[in-house]
Design a protein around this motif. Sequence first.
Motif, PDB file in Angstrom:
ATOM      1  N   LEU A 170       0.835  -1.205   0.000  1.00 58.38           N
ATOM      2  CA  LEU A 170       0.000   0.000   0.000  1.00 58.38           C
ATOM      3  C   LEU A 170       0.870   1.256   0.000  1.00 58.38           C
ATOM      4  O   LEU A 170       0.588   2.220  -0.723  1.00 58.38           O
ATOM      5  N   HIS A 171       1.918   1.238   0.779  1.00 57.55           N
ATOM      6  CA  HIS A 171       2.811   2.399   0.822  1.00 57.55           C
ATOM      7  C   HIS A 171       3.424   2.649  -0.551  1.00 57.55           C
ATOM      8  O   HIS A 171       3.483   3.796  -1.023  1.00 57.55           O
ATOM      9  N   SER A 172       3.849   1.579  -1.208  1.00 57.73           N
ATOM     10  CA  SER A 172       4.451   1.716  -2.536  1.00 57.73           C
ATOM     11  C   SER A 172       3.455   2.237  -3.566  1.00 57.73           C
ATOM     12  O   SER A 172       3.844   2.884  -4.543  1.00 57.73           O
ATOM     13  N   ALA A 173       2.167   1.945  -3.334  1.00 59.49           N
ATOM     14  CA  ALA A 173       1.122   2.379  -4.266  1.00 59.49           C
ATOM     15  C   ALA A 173       0.627   3.790  -3.988  1.00 59.49           C
ATOM     16  O   ALA A 173      -0.243   4.285  -4.712  1.00 59.49           O
ATOM     17  N   GLY A 174       1.148   4.423  -2.944  1.00 56.34           N
ATOM     18  CA  GLY A 174       0.754   5.803  -2.673  1.00 56.34           C
ATOM     19  C   GLY A 174      -0.180   5.995  -1.497  1.00 56.34           C
ATOM     20  O   GLY A 174      -0.867   7.021  -1.405  1.00 56.34           O
TER      21      GLY A 174
END
Length: 199
Positions: A170-174
């Motif tokens: 989720l963090h990598s996806a923004g």
Amino acid sequence: MTDILVQQAYSERTAEYTSALGAIDQMHALDQHRIGRWAELIGGRVLDAGCGPGHWTDFLHRRGVDVSGIDLVAEFVDGACRRFPDVTFQVSSLRHIDAADGGLKGVLAWYSLIHVPPTELPTILSELSRVLAPQGHLLIGFFEGDSAEPFDHAITTAYYWSVEQMTSLLHSAGFDVIDVETRQDSGSRPHAAISAIAR
């Protein structure tokens, strides 16, 4: 190809699934509380992404949320339109959501990502991020376990995810994760829910 396999598997068992899991009173009371509380944070358009029989979409609608539902399975959408005629539903893949960039204030993805192959999940999460406005809210529910481990779901292959790995994706996806819930109910697979906001 994955979408087609999932679509076919659920199309063949739509009536059975709806009978077993298509009503709010069949849902866990804690899930009802969590999703209802989550909805109170949102002032704007919400998408139930992978709505299945449409019961969660209607649950939100009855609470005054501006919500619509999408699902890959036409039989689910047809049934939801009949059962909940005041709510908008349409057939759509989560890979290409018919919404403008930043056009939504909230996305509910409640157990609708469990069949996404691990290599494809980042793409789906990025699409959910695309359609959410900055500070838009995402709530996902999934089976907790060893990340990307497949198992024989009653309908078709599904995957476990650890909270840590899902948080990282989720963090990598923004997204920034703001809340996590886990529980283990007797006779059920471990459950996890993550609430996040779009950066």
